[in-house]
Write a protein that holds these residues in place. Structure first.
Motif, mmCIF file in Angstrom:
data_model
loop_
_atom_site.group_PDB
_atom_site.id
_atom_site.type_symbol
_atom_site.label_atom_id
_atom_site.label_comp_id
_atom_site.label_asym_id
_atom_site.label_seq_id
_atom_site.Cartn_x
_atom_site.Cartn_y
_atom_site.Cartn_z
ATOM 1 N N TYR A 216 0.835 -1.212 0.000
ATOM 2 C CA TYR A 216 0.000 0.000 0.000
ATOM 3 C C TYR A 216 0.868 1.259 0.000
ATOM 4 O O TYR A 216 0.660 2.181 -0.786
ATOM 5 C CB TYR A 216 -0.907 -0.012 1.224
ATOM 6 N N LYS A 218 4.110 1.533 -0.714
ATOM 7 C CA LYS A 218 5.153 1.635 -1.720
ATOM 8 C C LYS A 218 4.634 1.690 -3.156
ATOM 9 O O LYS A 218 5.217 2.373 -3.995
ATOM 10 C CB LYS A 218 6.120 0.464 -1.569
ATOM 11 N N THR A 220 1.087 1.953 -4.277
ATOM 12 C CA THR A 220 -0.218 2.459 -4.685
ATOM 13 C C THR A 220 -0.231 3.975 -4.775
ATOM 14 O O THR A 220 0.637 4.652 -4.218
ATOM 15 C CB THR A 220 -1.324 2.028 -3.700
ATOM 16 N N LYS A 221 -1.242 4.473 -5.477
ATOM 17 C CA LYS A 221 -1.411 5.915 -5.600
ATOM 18 C C LYS A 221 -1.682 6.531 -4.228
ATOM 19 O O LYS A 221 -1.176 7.611 -3.916
ATOM 20 C CB LYS A 221 -2.572 6.217 -6.539
ATOM 21 N N HIS A 222 -2.473 5.818 -3.436
ATOM 22 C CA HIS A 222 -2.749 6.318 -2.086
ATOM 23 C C HIS A 222 -1.453 6.480 -1.297
ATOM 24 O O HIS A 222 -1.228 7.498 -0.645
ATOM 25 C CB HIS A 222 -3.656 5.344 -1.319
ATOM 26 N N TYR A 224 1.524 6.892 -2.380
ATOM 27 C CA TYR A 224 2.309 8.003 -2.919
ATOM 28 C C TYR A 224 1.760 9.340 -2.417
ATOM 29 O O TYR A 224 2.506 10.222 -2.008
ATOM 30 C CB TYR A 224 2.288 7.939 -4.440
ATOM 31 N N GLU A 225 0.430 9.446 -2.426
ATOM 32 C CA GLU A 225 -0.187 10.687 -1.939
ATOM 33 C C GLU A 225 0.152 10.925 -0.475
ATOM 34 O O GLU A 225 0.425 12.051 -0.060
ATOM 35 C CB GLU A 225 -1.713 10.628 -2.129
ATOM 36 N N SER A 227 2.859 9.982 1.118
ATOM 37 C CA SER A 227 4.235 10.477 1.208
ATOM 38 C C SER A 227 4.316 11.948 0.841
ATOM 39 O O SER A 227 4.998 12.722 1.507
ATOM 40 C CB SER A 227 5.165 9.723 0.258
ATOM 41 N N VAL A 228 3.633 12.330 -0.224
ATOM 42 C CA VAL A 228 3.730 13.722 -0.671
ATOM 43 C C VAL A 228 3.116 14.648 0.377
ATOM 44 O O VAL A 228 3.710 15.670 0.747
ATOM 45 C CB VAL A 228 3.046 13.928 -2.041
ATOM 46 N N GLU A 231 5.492 14.965 3.279
ATOM 47 C CA GLU A 231 6.712 15.732 3.035
ATOM 48 C C GLU A 231 6.411 17.217 2.896
ATOM 49 O O GLU A 231 7.165 18.051 3.370
ATOM 50 C CB GLU A 231 7.408 15.238 1.763
ATOM 51 N N SER A 232 5.346 17.535 2.190
ATOM 52 C CA SER A 232 5.040 18.947 1.974
ATOM 53 C C SER A 232 3.614 19.120 1.489
ATOM 54 O O SER A 232 3.269 18.718 0.386
ATOM 55 C CB SER A 232 6.024 19.529 0.960
ATOM 56 N N THR A 235 3.433 21.178 -1.723
ATOM 57 C CA THR A 235 3.663 20.442 -2.964
ATOM 58 C C THR A 235 2.415 19.649 -3.319
ATOM 59 O O THR A 235 2.011 19.601 -4.478
ATOM 60 C CB THR A 235 4.854 19.482 -2.800
#
Lengths: 360, 517
Positions: A216, A218, A220-222, A224-225, A227-228, A231-232, A235
Motif C-alpha cells: 500500500y 510503496k 499504490t497511488k494512495h 504516494y499521496e 508520502s507527498v 513531506e510537503s 507540494t
C-alpha cells in the motif's frame, strides 16, 4: 580538547545496524550489571534467563510471537498516519474502541444470533469503531487544522472512560468491577484457533497486514499521496492532491487497523475487556514505527526486539524473585539504549583538539 | 596573486581546505583581503564562495589551513569568535526577529547590561556616519527587504566589525536600492573597513569592487583589479571556458491570445490586499516578463492562475486554440488539468512546493504523472524513471543517480529537474517564478534557452524575474507590478532599466525619466 556534534550526511545500512547491535549489547551489559548488583547472580545466567523468558519453550515462543503480532499490527496501523506526518498517538484509544465494539457484540448478541453472525458483526463493528476514533481527530485537523497530537491523545482518555463505564454496566458478577471471561461456556464470539493453535490467528493477521501495508505504501497511488502530503502539503496542493481528503482517508485506515488489533485482543487473546487491555502498546507502537523508519518489513524486527527485551526483563524479575518494578527498570534501560543509539546513527561526534585540527 | 604593496592586509586565508564527506568544498584556497577595499568574490554555484566565507565568520571550521587576522593567526570556532576578531557576515537569508524593532534586533544576544537608550544613540551614530537611512523603532515585519538588510548590516557594524562579508546582498533589491547600498559600502570603505561581497551580477562587480577574486570548483583561480578586467574575462575565468553572454529573443510567431486576466483582486488571510484590479493578457509564442520588488504580488498572481490562491474578484480566462474559452477562476489545479488546459508552473519555492526534497528524482517526476498509474490503484514507476533519465541526460543534470533525493543536489540541478518536468508535459502556458534565482551563469543560460524553445513551440510563457537586465533581454513584453497593482506594461525591445526601476517603486506610470541611477 572539545568535541562537536554534526549531522551525518549519509550512513550505510550495515553501519547503522552495527551501531544498533552495539547498543543492544551495551543495554544487556548494563542490565546484567544492575541485576548483579541487586541480586548477586552471575550475569551470564541473567542473559540466559532473558532468552529463556522469550523463547524458552514452544509455548513461550508462541506467546512471544503473539505479542509481537499484536504490537506489529498496532505499529503498522500508526505508520501511514506518521508517514503523512499526522502524529497519531491515539492508537491506544482506537484499539480500545475496537475491543469495546467486539466485547459489546459478544455480550449482547450471545444468545440471539448464531456464532458465525456474531463473529462477522464483531469484525465489522470493531473496524468501524476504530475507524471512527481515527476519523474524529482527522476531521478536526482537515476542517480547522487542530493539533492532532492533542486531539488523538484526548480521544484515548475518552475511550478509556467509555470502557470503564461499560465494564461496570456488564460486570460479572455484579459488584466485582470486572467482566471476567466472556461466554466462557458457549465460547460465542471467540475467534477460531487456526490449526488447533490459539496463538496462530494473530500471527497470520499480522503477516497479512504487514505485506498489505508494505504494498500500500510503496506501490499504490494512495501510498504516494500519503508520502507527498507528509513531506510537503504545499507540494501536494500544487500538484492537485486533495490534502484534506488524504488526511481523512488515511486516518480512517489507521484507526480501522487499530480496531482489528482490538478485535484480536478481545476476541482472540483475552476474551474479556479491561481499560488496560492494550497495555500501552498504542504508544509502544509509535516507537516501533519510528525505529523502523516507517518501513513495514523492518517493523517486524523492531517489534520483535521490543517484545523480546520486555519479556526477558519480566522473566528476570520472576526468576530472581524480584517484583514487576524491577522488570520496568530493565525495560527502561533497554529502551534508553535502543532509542539513544538513533542519535549516533543520525549524528557523528568529532573531537577537536586544542590546536584546531579536527578528527572524526 | 596581486600584491597591493601600499595597503595593509586585514585578513589572510592560507591553504584553506574544507571537505564535506567526500565533497571538497574548498581546496587549498589562499586569499588576502586588504584594509579599505571592496573585494568581489566571484564563482559559479557550488564553487565554494559561501563555504569559504562561512569559515571566516565561524560557521564552519576549516579542515586544513590558517586564517590570519591583523597579522596574528586566529582560531575561529564560532560566530562569536569571529565578532571578537571584527569579522561579521550578512547572510543571504536574514536572521531577524519579526516582532522586534530594529534596535532590539541589533543588540540581541550581546553580553552586558541592557541599555537600550545608550545602544540606540550608538546605533544612530553609526547610521549617520555611513549614511544608513532607517527608523530604529520600526518593527521588522513592517520593513521592506531593503530595510531588513540595512538592519543586518548595522547589526554587524554595531558589533564592531571591520571586515564585512555580504552574501548576495543585491539579489533582493531594486536598482535604486542597490545604488543606495553601494553608496553606504563606499562610505564604509573610506572609513578603512574591508568588505567582501558575493554576487553573480557582473555589472555590479564592475560598479562597486576594487578587486575581484574568482573561485572555481572549490579552488582559487586568480584575482584581478576590477578596472583592468571586463565581464567577458571574468565569466570565462569563472566557468573555465569561453561563454557567450547574449540571451536570444526570437520574434513571436502566430501569436494568439491565450490567457486573459481581468480585474483580478486577491486578499491574503489577514485581509491585506495582495493584488488589486490586475488586468493583462498573455499570448501564445511570447514571453511576458513580470517585474517588481519581491513581495509585490508576483507570487499571488501566478498562484491565482494555477488555481492555488483564493481570489476575491475578477476573472481568468483561458482561450483554446480553436477559440473556445474556459473560466479558470475558482477551479482547483486538478480541475484545470481535467479541462485539458495544459498549465505548467515552476514556483519560486522549488523544494517546498515544486519538488519534494526527500524524494528521489524519479519519484519527483511522478508528482505530475502518478494519477495515470498502472491501474486504478497502483502507480506506474517505470515511466517517471525514464522521464528522469531523459531529463538528466538532456539538461546535463549533475546527480549521482536518479535515486538520489533531490535536496542533495545543487540549486541549479534542482531547477533543471523542476523545469524539465514542467516542460515535459508539453504545456500551453508556462509560468516561472524566479527561474534563475541562485543559479550560476551556465545553468541560467540553460534555463533561458529552455524558455525560448517553449516560446518557439507556441507556449505562452510568464516569466517572473528579479534581474532587470535579464527581463529586458529575454521578454517580449514586461508587466511591472508595484504593491499589487499593474504600474505599466512595456515592450521588452525598447524598455529602459531606469524607467522600469521607477515603475517598480511608484504607481504612476507617468513619471518617466527625470531620475538617473
Amino acid at each position: 580538547m572539545s568535541f562537536h556534534v554534526s549531522k551525518r550526511s549519509d550512513i550505510t545500512t550495515s553501519k547503522a545496524w552495527i551501531i544498533r547491535i552495539i547498543a543492544i549489547v551495551a543495554a544487556l551489559v548494563v542490565c546484567g550489571i544492575v541485576t548483579t548488583i541487586c541480586t548477586g547472580d552471575n550475569p551470564i545466567s541473567i542473559f540466559t534467563t532473558i532468552f529463556q523468558g522469550a523463547f524458552g519453550s514452544q509455548r513461550k515462543t508462541f506467546i512471544t510471537l503473539q505479542y509481537v503480532a499484536i504490537l506489529l499490527i498496532i505499529s503498522l496501523a500508526l505508520t501511514p498516519a506518521f508517514k503523512m506526518q499526522f502524529w497519531n498517538i491515539g492508537g491506544e484509544g482506537q484499539v480500545l474502541m475496537g475491543g469495546l465494539a467486539s466485547a459489546a457484540c459478544m455480550i449482547t448478541l450471545a444468545d440471539k444470533v448464531p456464532n458465525a453472525v456474531v463473529i462477522i458483526l464483531m469484525i465489522i463493528s470493531s473496524i468501524l469503531a476504530g475507524a471512527i476514533w481515527g476519523l474524529i481527530p482527522a476531521l478536526f485537523k482537515a476542517l480547522w487544522n487542530t493539533n492532532e497530537t492533542l486531539s488523538t491523545l484526548m480521544m484515548n482518555y475518552i475511550a478509556t472512560q467509555l470502557v470503564a463505564y461499560f465494564v461496570i454496566v456488564w460486570e460479572v458478577p455484579k459488584g466485582s468491577g470486572k467482566i471476567g471471561i466472556i461466554n466462557q461456556d458457549s465460547n460465542v464470539g471467540w475467534l477460531i484457533n487456526v490449526a488447533g493453535n490459539k496463538y496462530l490467528l494473530s500471527i497470520i493477521v499480522a503477516v497479512v497486514i504487514t505485506i498489505g501495508m508494505f504494498i500500500y505504501l510503496k506501490y499504490t497511488k494512495h501510498g504516494y499521496e500519503i508520502s507527498v502530503v507528509g513531506e510537503s502539503q504545499n507540494t501536494a496542493r500544487y500538484v492537485g492532491i486533495n490534502v484534506e481528503k488524504v488526511i481523512i482517508r488515511t486516518m480512517i485506515l489507521s484507526g480501522a487497523i487499530c480496531g482489528i488489533a482490538g478485535l484480536l485482543l478481545v476476541g482472540g487473546v483475552n476474551h474479556t475487556i479491561t481499560t488496560t487491555i492494550s497495555d500501552g502498546q498504542g504508544f509502544t507502537g509509535v516507537m516501533v514505527s519510528w525505529l523502523a523508519k516507517f518501513n513495514p518489513i523492518t517493523m517486524i524486527f523492531t517489534s520483535l526486539l521490543i517484545i523480546f527485551m520486555d519479556r526477558g526483563a519480566s522473566e528476570i524479575s520472576t526468576a530472581f524473585e524480584l517484583n514487576q518494578s524491577f522488570a520496568d527498570i530493565l525495560t527502561g534501560i533497554i529502551l534508553f539504549f535502543i532509542i539513544g543509539c538513533e542519535f549516533f546513527i543520525r549524528y557523528q561526534i568529532s573531537f577537536v583538539k586544542a590546536n584546531g585540527k579536527e578528527e572524526a | 596573486m596581486i600584491k597591493l604593496e601600499k595597503k595593509e592586509i586585514a585578513v589572510s586565508l592560507r591553504g584553506i581546505t574544507k571537505k564535506f564527506g567526500k565533497v571538497v568544498a574548498n581546496n587549498d584556497v589562499n586569499l588576502d583581503v586588504y584594509k579599505g577595499e571592496i573585494l568581489s568574490l566571484l564563482g559559479e554555484n557550488g564553487s565554494g564562495k559561501t563555504t569559504l566565507m562561512n569559515m571566516l565568520s565561524g560557521i564552519y571550521f576549516p579542515d586544513e589551513g590558517q586564517i590570519i587576522v591583523n597579522g596574528k593567526e586566529a582560531v575561529i570556532k564560532s560566530p562569536r569568535d569571529a565578532f571578537e576578531l571584527g569579522i561579521g557576515m550578512v547572510h543571504q537569508h536574514f536572521k531577524l526577529i519579526d516582532v522586534f524593532t530594529a534596535t532590539q534586533n541589533i543588540i540581541l544576544g550581546l553580553d552586558g547590561k541592557l541599555n537600550i537608550k545608550g545602544a540606540k544613540k550608538e546605533i544612530q551614530r553609526i547610521c549617520d556616519k555611513y549614511g544608513f537611512d532607517i527608523n530604529l523603532d520600526k518593527k521588522i515585519y513592517d520593513m521592506s527587504v531593503s530595510e531588513k538588510q540595512t538592519v543586518e548590516i548595522v547589526k554587524v557594524l554595531y558589533r564592531g566589525a571591520n571586515i564585512l562579508v555580504l552574501d548576495e546582498p543585491t539579489a533582493v533589491l531594486t536598482p535604486q536600492e542597490t545604488e543606495k547600498l553601494f553608496k553606504v559600502m563606499r562610505n564604509m570603505k573610506s572609513d578603512g573597513k574591508s568588505i567582501i561581497i558575493i554576487t553573480h551580477k557582473l555589472h555590479e562587480v564592475e560598479a562597486i569592487s576594487d578587486r575581484v577574486a574568482v573561485l572555481r570548483q572549490g579552488e582559487y583561480i586568480d584575482d584581478m583589479i576590477t578596472s583592468e578586467t571586463n565581464a567577458q574575462e571574468m565569466t570565462d575565468m569563472m566557468v573555465g571556458h569561453a561563454v557567450t553572454l547574449n540571451i536570444d529573443r526570437p520574434e513571436p510567431k502566430n501569436s494568439n491570445k491565450r490567457i486573459e486576466v481581468k480585474n483580478l483582486t486577491v486578499l491574503d488571510e489577514e485581509g491585506v490586499t495582495k493584488l488589486k484590479d490586475v488586468s493583462f493578457e498573455v499570448n501564445s509564442g511570447e514571453v511576458l516578463g513580470i517585474a517588481g520588488i519581491s513581495g509585490c504580488g508576483q507570487k499571488e498572481l501566478l498562484k491565482a492562475i494555477a488555481g492555488l490562491e483564493k481570489v476575491e474578484s475578477g476573472s481568468i480566462t483561458y482561450i483554446h486554440k480553436d477559440g473556445r474559452t474556459e473560466e479558470l477562476l475558482g477551479l482547483k489545479p486538478r480541475q484545470i488539468s481535467e479541462l485539458g488546459v495544459k498549465l505548467s508552473f515552476v514556483p519560486e519555492d522549488r523544494l517546498g512546493m515544486g519538488l519534494v526534497g526527500n524524494m528521489n528524482l524519479a519519484d519527483n517526476m511522478m508528482l505530475r504523472s502518478y494519477r495515470k498509474g498502472k491501474s486504478r490503484f497502483f502507480t506506474d514507476k517505470k515511466t517517471p524513471r525514464t522521464l528522469a533519465e531523459n531529463i538528466v541526460e538532456k539538461l546535463q543534470v549533475v546527480t549521482p543517480s536518479i535515486d538520489t533525493p533531490v535536496r542533495k543536489l545543487s540549486g541549479g540541478n534542482v531547477q533543471k529537474i523542476l523545469v524539465g518536468r514542467e516542460i515535459a508535459s508539453g504545456p500551453k502556458v508556462l509560468m516561472t517564478a524566479y527561474a534563475v534565482r541562485g543559479l550560476d551563469i551556465n545553468s541560467s543560460y540553460t534555463i533561458y534557452d529552455l524558455i525560448n524553445k517553449q516560446k518557439e513551440k507556441g507556449t505562452a510563457v510568464i516569466f517572473v524575474g528579479e534581474d532587470l537586465d535579464v527581463l529586458i533581454e529575454l521578454c517580449d513584453r514586461i508587466l511591472v507590478l508595484c504593491d499589487g497593482e499593474v504600474s505599466g506594461i512595456v515592450e521588452g525591445r525598447n524598455a529602459d532599466k531606469n524607467e522600469l526601476g521607477m515603475m517598480m517603486t511608484s504607481n504612476h506610470n507617468t513619471s518617466k525619466g527625470g531620475v538617473t541611477v
